[in-house]
Scaffold this active site. Structure first.
Site, PDB file in Angstrom:
ATOM      1  N   ASP A   7       0.694   5.349   0.715  1.00 54.77           N
ATOM      2  CA  ASP A   7      -0.176   6.249   1.461  1.00 54.77           C
ATOM      3  C   ASP A   7      -0.637   7.422   0.597  1.00 54.77           C
ATOM      4  OD1 ASP A   7       0.156   4.673   3.727  1.00 54.77           O
ATOM      5  OD2 ASP A   7       1.905   5.820   4.414  1.00 54.77           O
ATOM      6  N   ARG A  64       9.533   7.570   5.487  1.00 53.55           N
ATOM      7  CA  ARG A  64       9.332   9.000   5.730  1.00 53.55           C
ATOM      8  C   ARG A  64       9.870   9.416   7.100  1.00 53.55           C
ATOM      9  NH1 ARG A  64       3.152   9.756   4.587  1.00 53.55           N
ATOM     10  NH2 ARG A  64       3.599  11.853   5.376  1.00 53.55           N
ATOM     11  N   ARG A 108       0.845  -1.195   0.000  1.00 55.99           N
ATOM     12  CA  ARG A 108       0.000   0.000   0.000  1.00 55.99           C
ATOM     13  C   ARG A 108       0.880   1.244   0.000  1.00 55.99           C
ATOM     14  NH1 ARG A 108      -2.969  -2.010   5.463  1.00 55.99           N
ATOM     15  NH2 ARG A 108      -3.743  -4.017   4.703  1.00 55.99           N
ATOM     16  N   TYR A 152      12.544   2.204  -2.307  1.00 54.61           N
ATOM     17  CA  TYR A 152      11.801   3.456  -2.240  1.00 54.61           C
ATOM     18  C   TYR A 152      12.769   4.615  -2.472  1.00 54.61           C
ATOM     19  CZ  TYR A 152       7.422   1.557  -0.401  1.00 54.61           C
ATOM     20  OH  TYR A 152       6.239   0.889  -0.246  1.00 54.61           O
TER      21      TYR A 152
END
Length: 246
Positions: free
Chosen positions: A53, A198, A51, A111
């Site tokens: 965000d 993050r 998933r 990422y």
């Protein structure tokens, strides 16, 4: 029944993330399933590698779905790109073995987090970078990042609420590279917790600003307290960059 694998990219700016939600249709999963169901005349469930965000983007999201359609994979790809919103694109469609599962069979992911770091902001990259005006100490950030590489308990660097869920993950590498005002941070790991990238980025930024020392990282990890790590960096700088399978 056929198992179809899609390689997708999307701009997450205007969506409430990938995952289907009960209170809104403004998710990427809903848009994809709606088009696939209309295409096949079936009730399609689209399974993603993970998933993303709200506001997070993907260069390379992997999705699979089961269907009885006789359409070719090229026809499936083209149909999706005709009817999906223009900020969601199917780059490739292929038929895979029945047992393939986009989420459970992923072995690692990359990422990318992008920062625009310069005196002058950018008009065109503002939706895809986190803007920081002042200089950052990249050497200190790289030193701090080195403490995070390897197998660790990343509870302090996640927004996971459950105490039962394992928060141990392995980061294979964190690469920090700057060219001009573009600062890229690439994270490669076997899995990522909720908001993990993050929060790590926010922590590394605080190291770069001199608010933390690189040597604080092991202590933060050992403490397993979210409040001891840095702030959560904004969503718009984050991209799912690559997903790997055996």
């Amino acid at each position: 029944m056929r198992n179809i694998k899609l390689i997708m990219e999307y701009d997450g700016t205007r969506y409430n993330g990938w995952q289907r939600l009960g209170n809104t249709e403004n998710t990427i999963q809903h848009k994809v399933e709606n088009v696939l169901s209309r295409m096949t005349g079936e009730n399609i469930e689209a399974i993603a590698s993970g998933r993303t965000d709200a506001g997070v983007h993907a260069y390379h999201q992997v999705v699979n779905f089961k269907t009885n359609t006789t359409m070719t994979v090229e026809e499936i790809r083209d149909y999706c790109n005709q009817y999906l919103p223009h900020d969601i694109v199917v780059k490739k469609a292929e038929e895979v073995e029945d047992r393939f599962h986009a989420r459970y069979h992923a072995t690692s992911k990359k990422y990318l987090y992008r920062i625009w770091n310069g005196k002058i902001p950018t008009a065109f990259h503002r939706k895809y970078t986190h803007y920081i005006l002042h200089d950052l100490d990249l050497d200190a950030m790289r030193k701090a990042a080195a403490y995070l590489v390897g197998e660790h308990d990343f509870r302090a660097f996640s927004s996971v609420k459950s105490k039962k869920k394992s928060t141990v993950r392995t980061l294979y590498s964190i690469d920090i590279h700057k060219e001009g005002s573009q600062l890229d941070m690439m994270f490669h790991g076997n899995g990522f917790l909720y908001n993990m990238v993050r929060i790590i980025v926010g922590t590394l930024i605080e190291v770069g600003e001199g608010k933390m020392r690189p040597e604080d990282i092991p202590e933060i990890m050992a403490g397993k307290v979210r409040a001891h790590a840095g702030v959560t960096a904004p969503a718009q700088g984050l991209f799912l960059y690559e997903v790997y399978y055996d």
